[in-house]
Scaffold this motif. Structure first.
Motif, mmCIF file in Angstrom:
data_model
loop_
_atom_site.group_PDB
_atom_site.id
_atom_site.type_symbol
_atom_site.label_atom_id
_atom_site.label_comp_id
_atom_site.label_asym_id
_atom_site.label_seq_id
_atom_site.Cartn_x
_atom_site.Cartn_y
_atom_site.Cartn_z
ATOM 1 N N PHE A 166 6.374 -20.471 3.952
ATOM 2 C CA PHE A 166 5.842 -21.019 5.192
ATOM 3 C C PHE A 166 6.968 -21.765 5.899
ATOM 4 O O PHE A 166 7.948 -22.157 5.266
ATOM 5 C CB PHE A 166 4.667 -21.965 4.890
ATOM 6 N N PRO A 167 6.840 -21.924 7.203
ATOM 7 C CA PRO A 167 7.897 -22.652 7.912
ATOM 8 C C PRO A 167 8.003 -24.075 7.381
ATOM 9 O O PRO A 167 6.993 -24.739 7.166
ATOM 10 C CB PRO A 167 7.431 -22.624 9.379
ATOM 11 N N GLY A 168 9.221 -24.515 7.143
ATOM 12 C CA GLY A 168 9.434 -25.872 6.649
ATOM 13 C C GLY A 168 9.466 -25.959 5.132
ATOM 14 O O GLY A 168 9.562 -27.045 4.577
ATOM 15 N N ARG A 169 9.395 -24.807 4.472
ATOM 16 C CA ARG A 169 9.371 -24.839 3.012
ATOM 17 C C ARG A 169 10.666 -25.428 2.443
ATOM 18 O O ARG A 169 10.649 -26.253 1.533
ATOM 19 C CB ARG A 169 9.180 -23.435 2.454
ATOM 20 N N ARG A 170 11.795 -25.007 3.006
ATOM 21 C CA ARG A 170 13.072 -25.492 2.491
ATOM 22 C C ARG A 170 13.255 -26.981 2.755
ATOM 23 O O ARG A 170 13.836 -27.692 1.938
ATOM 24 C CB ARG A 170 14.225 -24.676 3.066
ATOM 25 N N LEU A 171 12.749 -27.417 3.891
ATOM 26 C CA LEU A 171 12.832 -28.846 4.197
ATOM 27 C C LEU A 171 12.022 -29.642 3.175
ATOM 28 O O LEU A 171 12.478 -30.638 2.612
ATOM 29 C CB LEU A 171 12.316 -29.093 5.607
ATOM 30 N N LEU A 172 10.812 -29.154 2.929
ATOM 31 C CA LEU A 172 9.932 -29.808 1.961
ATOM 32 C C LEU A 172 10.612 -29.866 0.596
ATOM 33 O O LEU A 172 10.641 -30.899 -0.075
ATOM 34 C CB LEU A 172 8.618 -29.020 1.870
ATOM 35 N N ASP A 173 11.195 -28.727 0.216
ATOM 36 C CA ASP A 173 11.877 -28.628 -1.067
ATOM 37 C C ASP A 173 13.044 -29.615 -1.134
ATOM 38 O O ASP A 173 13.254 -30.286 -2.141
ATOM 39 C CB ASP A 173 12.372 -27.187 -1.241
ATOM 40 N N ALA A 227 21.990 -42.049 1.921
ATOM 41 C CA ALA A 227 21.043 -41.286 1.098
ATOM 42 C C ALA A 227 20.797 -39.912 1.701
ATOM 43 O O ALA A 227 20.725 -38.907 0.982
ATOM 44 C CB ALA A 227 19.724 -42.050 0.968
ATOM 45 N N ILE A 228 20.675 -39.853 3.036
ATOM 46 C CA ILE A 228 20.435 -38.552 3.671
ATOM 47 C C ILE A 228 21.642 -37.636 3.479
ATOM 48 O O ILE A 228 21.497 -36.460 3.158
ATOM 49 C CB ILE A 228 20.113 -38.746 5.173
ATOM 50 N N ILE A 229 22.844 -38.220 3.630
ATOM 51 C CA ILE A 229 24.049 -37.405 3.402
ATOM 52 C C ILE A 229 24.058 -36.877 1.969
ATOM 53 O O ILE A 229 24.312 -35.699 1.717
ATOM 54 C CB ILE A 229 25.326 -38.248 3.666
ATOM 55 N N ILE A 230 23.738 -37.746 1.022
ATOM 56 C CA ILE A 230 23.714 -37.343 -0.389
ATOM 57 C C ILE A 230 22.701 -36.222 -0.607
ATOM 58 O O ILE A 230 22.969 -35.229 -1.289
ATOM 59 C CB ILE A 230 23.389 -38.558 -1.278
ATOM 60 N N LEU A 231 21.539 -36.386 0.034
ATOM 61 C CA LEU A 231 20.471 -35.387 -0.136
ATOM 62 C C LEU A 231 20.922 -34.025 0.396
ATOM 63 O O LEU A 231 20.696 -32.982 -0.235
ATOM 64 C CB LEU A 231 19.228 -35.872 0.612
ATOM 65 N N ILE A 232 21.587 -34.041 1.544
ATOM 66 C CA ILE A 232 22.056 -32.784 2.135
ATOM 67 C C ILE A 232 23.123 -32.159 1.234
ATOM 68 O O ILE A 232 23.066 -30.971 0.905
ATOM 69 C CB ILE A 232 22.602 -33.030 3.560
ATOM 70 N N LEU A 233 24.080 -32.990 0.784
ATOM 71 C CA LEU A 233 25.114 -32.491 -0.121
ATOM 72 C C LEU A 233 24.498 -31.895 -1.375
ATOM 73 O O LEU A 233 24.889 -30.828 -1.842
ATOM 74 C CB LEU A 233 26.065 -33.625 -0.517
ATOM 75 N N LYS A 234 23.526 -32.610 -1.910
ATOM 76 C CA LYS A 234 22.873 -32.154 -3.131
ATOM 77 C C LYS A 234 22.259 -30.769 -2.943
ATOM 78 O O LYS A 234 22.405 -29.885 -3.775
ATOM 79 C CB LYS A 234 21.786 -33.150 -3.536
ATOM 80 N N ASN A 235 21.589 -30.598 -1.793
ATOM 81 C CA ASN A 235 20.952 -29.302 -1.543
ATOM 82 C C ASN A 235 21.976 -28.187 -1.366
ATOM 83 O O ASN A 235 21.778 -27.080 -1.838
ATOM 84 C CB ASN A 235 20.038 -29.391 -0.317
ATOM 85 N N ILE A 236 23.082 -28.510 -0.701
ATOM 86 C CA ILE A 236 24.132 -27.495 -0.523
ATOM 87 C C ILE A 236 24.701 -27.103 -1.884
ATOM 88 O O ILE A 236 24.790 -25.922 -2.230
ATOM 89 C CB ILE A 236 25.258 -28.046 0.380
ATOM 90 N N VAL A 237 25.061 -28.127 -2.677
ATOM 91 C CA VAL A 237 25.662 -27.863 -3.980
ATOM 92 C C VAL A 237 24.708 -27.075 -4.876
ATOM 93 O O VAL A 237 25.085 -26.127 -5.557
ATOM 94 C CB VAL A 237 26.072 -29.189 -4.655
ATOM 95 N N GLN A 238 23.432 -27.469 -4.825
ATOM 96 C CA GLN A 238 22.438 -26.795 -5.656
ATOM 97 C C GLN A 238 22.316 -25.319 -5.272
ATOM 98 O O GLN A 238 22.255 -24.440 -6.122
ATOM 99 C CB GLN A 238 21.092 -27.474 -5.452
#
Lengths: 289, 272, 356
Positions: A99-106, B253-264
């Motif tokens: 669904f739209p926004g799934r990756r954001l939610l994740d 924290a937001i920067i860390i979260l974004i980095l974390k998602n990229i790395v993951q």
């Protein structure tokens, strides 16, 4: 025979890997582990021997302390249960639906790990106080959230969100969809299929997540301290009581409460580990019953 | 598929999840920024350019760098020792590394008070050399290192176990040295896991509150980290300032979260 | 027809998995859907079960169109390739599952569940294993559980997806016979999917050959073997040699429109050069490769510059590469893109009309 067995034993004892660096890496590991974890922890035991058993017991069973354990344990337990329900739901939605926004939610799930607990603490306290955005919605009905056990539970739910989701999610991803199809063909409704076929598969992961939230919740300080309000016999949590005792230079008191918490979280993690292991062993074909 | 998910049920679940995340995570996050800017940019700017706030930020960053360096070094050595060789006591070491995970941060702080504080056995030694640990910067760093101790090794150990030792053994048989084997063979396999562990370690170190709170002594401008500074402002009812300073940590924290998602994501795509 | 598909189409994205699939199955028959992987045979099976829904066409089971009937109400049993047993349930609970979810409302029938489960456990020969978990069973035993579980709710049709694929070769033969006996004893209309022609021939009453999302031929194993209806069927069944220059062989004239020939090993006969009873019908052959296969020897012959495969019975002694032979091809299937035609050796008919 005897000789060859003996040499094999010896070879196993002194590790015989061809990869170099054993002494160096183990040496560094043990040194750092000793300096940072083992020696400080051993010191606690040393300090404890300086106090009499009676003294220890008195603080341990002090009424205020007993109440603090109860607040910590009951709030952590409630939070863990809430997190299990929403954790399963979130994991399910993230794995099974697109669904739209799934990756954001994740991506948002780990926010409680990334956000400093003190920031979360003051944000939640302000939000749920009588004048706060959310608290003011409840205040007219006489419902107080900040500075009550509800507030403590809320903060612990916040902190615990990632644990259940992230332990259930990978299991759900790897689940064999054919067992669900099999259940459907055999006449099971989607709900029955979930309850009788999927849930048992998720149980070890759910237990692990539950245990982690519970253990974390009992020891949590930063996010809870603001919203708790620290009223003895009402909203005083055990970690906060340690803090209070320390400020009074009552080291014996602080240490004995700490000891209770340590034992409690180890018992929780150990029990959960055993339970999850037992379930896993059964389906992996180990000797059962 | 038609059969499994009635669309109503599916949509209801999705909406429920969004509601939960928005109420529990997003609104608190936004509220920090909103409260911080409630009295306008001038007040916000004043709060974050306050010398005590800047000193606290500096101490937080210094502490984080220490924790990151020490735990990365430890994590790599420990993961190497525990996954590349078999020896007695392996499991005990693994369990010991995990202990800080299972302990309340307040207790972590308490432990160092009991060692280096006035009643600690190390106190006389420190006095001799005129050193201070508790209620000083070394104590803050030590407590932070303790709390974040398992982060890097916990990421690396399962990764390196799954990878196996074949490649390293082959390289060793060809005569490669330890450092060469690590940098050329092991590191490329574990780099995303290593980064992931380092990101988690950074996040926790930046925000550590309980353990640091116990050992710090709250000396403004000296032993105050950013989270402790926030606590003081909040308890003095300087709400706007508290949230303004918090917003620095929110951005981090937001920067860390974004980095974390990229790395993951990178790590995952590399495995596949 | 008890089970019927009528012009069933199914696409996955841009891939057309089923193209106008139509065929029917009589009640009580065991039918094998045979085809290479990716041919659409599993999609047919899953569409029958209600796990896939066709884009167009009608599926009927026992006279009822089931296109819009969900899987749980279709009254079919399904044995999955990997069995998909419930790992957290005992053998007993696995088999009882279908009964327990259905008979919720009816107390009397609920009481009969243990009886029915024990009956099935006895039928499949798993007595004494009721309390085991799937992980504690062998592959063959798991298949028996899957079979019993599918049969428990008394389905009208039993569907089996590659039922022997997950079992090692040694046990497989034994299980084929067992499965055939079981199905016959229960008397249930059964459809199974396989890519193994031996399996299809051995187990099925009727074979449906599936290729590229369509049906090539339906018939008894003997029919399909002896009278392949399509070039694909001729090539797919049996281990055959394919020649382009078939008219260079003795006794075969080129036929317009047919550029290829399929020759089954049993269409080929070999003689020592000094003992050739049909000198006017044979060609020279050279053994290029000889493989020992246990009961026979598989020979790859070079005949008129083309490869022909033949099985040599061992009572005539082993041959080896380099040996020279006389080769008689008694018949062959001529194929083009659409048709198959049987061609007999013309020279042979003149000499001995009742050969073979």
């Amino acid at each position: 025979m005897g000789i060859s067995r003996n040499t094999r034993l010896r070879r196993h004892k002194s590790n015989n890997s061809v990869i170099p660096g054993f002494t160096l890496s183990l040496g560094v590991t043990l040194t750092m582990l000793s300096l940072i974890v083992m020696i400080p922890l051993a010191s606690v035991a040393v300090v404890m021997t300086g106090y009499s058993l009676a003294e220890f017991w008195a603080t341990l069973t002090d009424k205020m302390a007993l109440h603090a354990y109860w607040v910590s344990l009951s709030c952590a337990l409630t939070a863990a249960i809430i997190n299990v329900v929403f954790g399963i739901m979130l994991a399910w939605v993230l794995v099974r639906y697109d669904f739209p926004g799934r990756r954001l939610l994740d991506g948002l799930i780990e926010l409680p790990f990334a956000l400093p607990t003190a920031v979360a603490g003051i944000a939640l306290t302000t939000l749920y106080s009588d004048q706060g955005w959310i608290g003011s919605l409840f205040a007219p009905y006489g419902i107080k959230i900040s500075y009550t056990t509800t507030g403590i539970t809320l903060a612990l739910v916040f902190i615990g969100i990632p644990f259940v989701v992230r332990s259930v999610q990978p299991v759900l991803e790897k689940l064999d969809r054919q067992t669900e199809e099999a259940a459907a063909i055999l006449g099971a409704s989607p709900f029955t299929t979930f309850r009788r076929v999927i849930l048992p598969e998720l149980l070890p992961a759910i237990l692990t997540g539950f245990g982690l939230v519970l253990a974390r919740g009992i020891g949590e300080y930063g996010s809870v301290v603001f919203i708790a309000g620290n009223i003895p016999y009402e909203t005083q949590i055990a970690p906060l009581l340690i803090m209070v005792k320390l400020e009074q230079f009552n080291y014996a008191g602080a240490t004995s409460i700490a000891l209770v918490l340590i034992v409690l979280s180890f018992v929780i993690l150990f029990t959960i580990h055993r339970l999850a292991g037992q379930i896993e062993r059964r389906i992996k074909g180990g000797a059962d019953t | 598929m038609r059969e499994y998910s009635g669309n109503i049920g599916k949509n209801a679940l999705i909406i429920l999840c969004f509601l939960f995340i928005v109420i529990m995570l997003l609104i608190p996050l936004i509220s920090v920024l909103a409260y911080a800017l409630r009295q306008g940019w001038a007040v916000f700017w004043e709060a974050i350019s306050d010398p005590y706030a800047l000193k606290a930020l500096k101490l937080t960053l210094v502490t984080t760098v220490w924790a990151l360096v020490i735990n990365t070094v430890f994590g790599i050595f420990a993961a190497w020792a525990l996954t590349r060789y078999r020896f007695r006591g392996q499991h005990i070491i693994e369990t010991l590394i995990d202990i800080p995970f299972a302990m309340s941060p307040v207790i972590a702080g308490l432990v160092f008070i009991l060692v280096f504080g006035r009643i600690g056995w190390a106190y006389p030694i420190l006095q001799q050399w005129d050193l201070k640990v508790v209620f000083a910067v070394p104590g803050i760093i030590l407590a932070t290192v303790f709390v974040t101790f398992p982060f890097v090794s916990r990421e690396l150990i399962p990764l390196m176990n799954a990878q196996g030792t074949d490649e390293e053994e082959a390289a060793a048989l060809m005569g490669a040295g330890t450092f060469h084997i690590f940098s050329k063979i092991t590191l490329p396999h574990i780099r995303w896991g290593l980064l992931y562990g380092m990101i988690l370690c950074t996040a926790r170190a930046l925000g550590e509150f309980g353990a640091v709170s116990v050992v710090s002594g709250h000396l403004r401008g000296k032993t105050n980290t950013l989270p402790l500074h926030i606590e003081i402002l909040f308890s003095e009812f300087k709400l706007t300032s508290a949230f303004a300073v918090s917003s620095i940590l929110v951005v981090l924290a937001i920067i860390i979260l974004i980095l974390k998602n990229i790395v993951q994501r990178k790590g995952k795509s590399e495995v596949q | 027809m008890f089970v019927e598909l009528e012009k069933v189409n199914k696409t996955f994205g841009s891939f057309q998995a089923l193209k106008d699939v139509s065929f029917g199955i009589e009640q009580g028959k065991i039918v094998g859907l045979l085809g290479p992987s990716g041919s659409g045979k599993t999609t047919i099976l899953r569409s029958l079960a209600g796990l896939e829904f066709p884009d167009s066409g009608i599926i009927r089971i026992a006279g009822r169109a089931v296109n819009d009937v969900p899987a749980r109400e279709r009254g079919v049993g399904f044995v999955f390739q990997s069995y998909a047993l419930f790992r957290y349930m005992t053998v007993f609970d696995n088999i009882a599952f279908g009964l327990s979810v259905k008979k919720k409302k009816n107390g009397a029938e609920r009481g009969q569940i243990p009886e029915r489960v024990h009956e099935l456990i006895n039928l499949v020969g798993l007595k004494g294993m009721e309390k085991r978990y799937p992980a504690q069973l062998s592959g063959g035993q798991r298949q028996r559980v899957a079979f019993a579980r599918a049969l428990a709710p008394q389905p009208q049709v039993l569907l089996l997806d590659e039922p022997f694929a997950a079992i090692d070769a040694k046990v497989r033969k034994e299980l084929r016979t067992w499965l055939r006996e079981m199905i016959n004893r229960v008397g249930i209309t059964s459809i199974f999917v396989t890519h193994d022609q031996d399996e299809a021939i051995e187990v099925a009453d009727d074979i449906v050959i599936v290729n590229e999302g369509g049906i090539e031929q339906k018939g008894s194993p003997a029919e399909i073997y002896q009278h392949p209806a399509t070039p694909f069927a001729a090539r797919f069944i049996g281990q055959s040699s394919e020649l382009t220059d078939y008219s260079r062989l003795h006794g075969f004239l080129p036929i317009a429109g047919f550029h290829q020939a399929v020759i089954r090993p049993e269409f080929v006969h070999i003689f020592r050069p000094d003992a050739d009873p049909y000198p006017n019908s044979t060609d020279d052959g050279l053994v290029e490769q000889a493989y020992f296969r246990g009961s026979v020897q598989e020979l790859h012959l070079n005949v008129c510059g083309q490869r022909i495969i033949v099985n040599n019975a061992l009572d005539d002694g082993l041959l080896s590469s380099g040996d020279r032979l006389r080769v008689l091809v008694s018949r062959m299937f001529l194929v083009n893109e659409r048709e198959v035609r049987l061609a007999e050796n013309a020279s042979l008919r003149d000499v001995n009309p009742v050969f073979i």
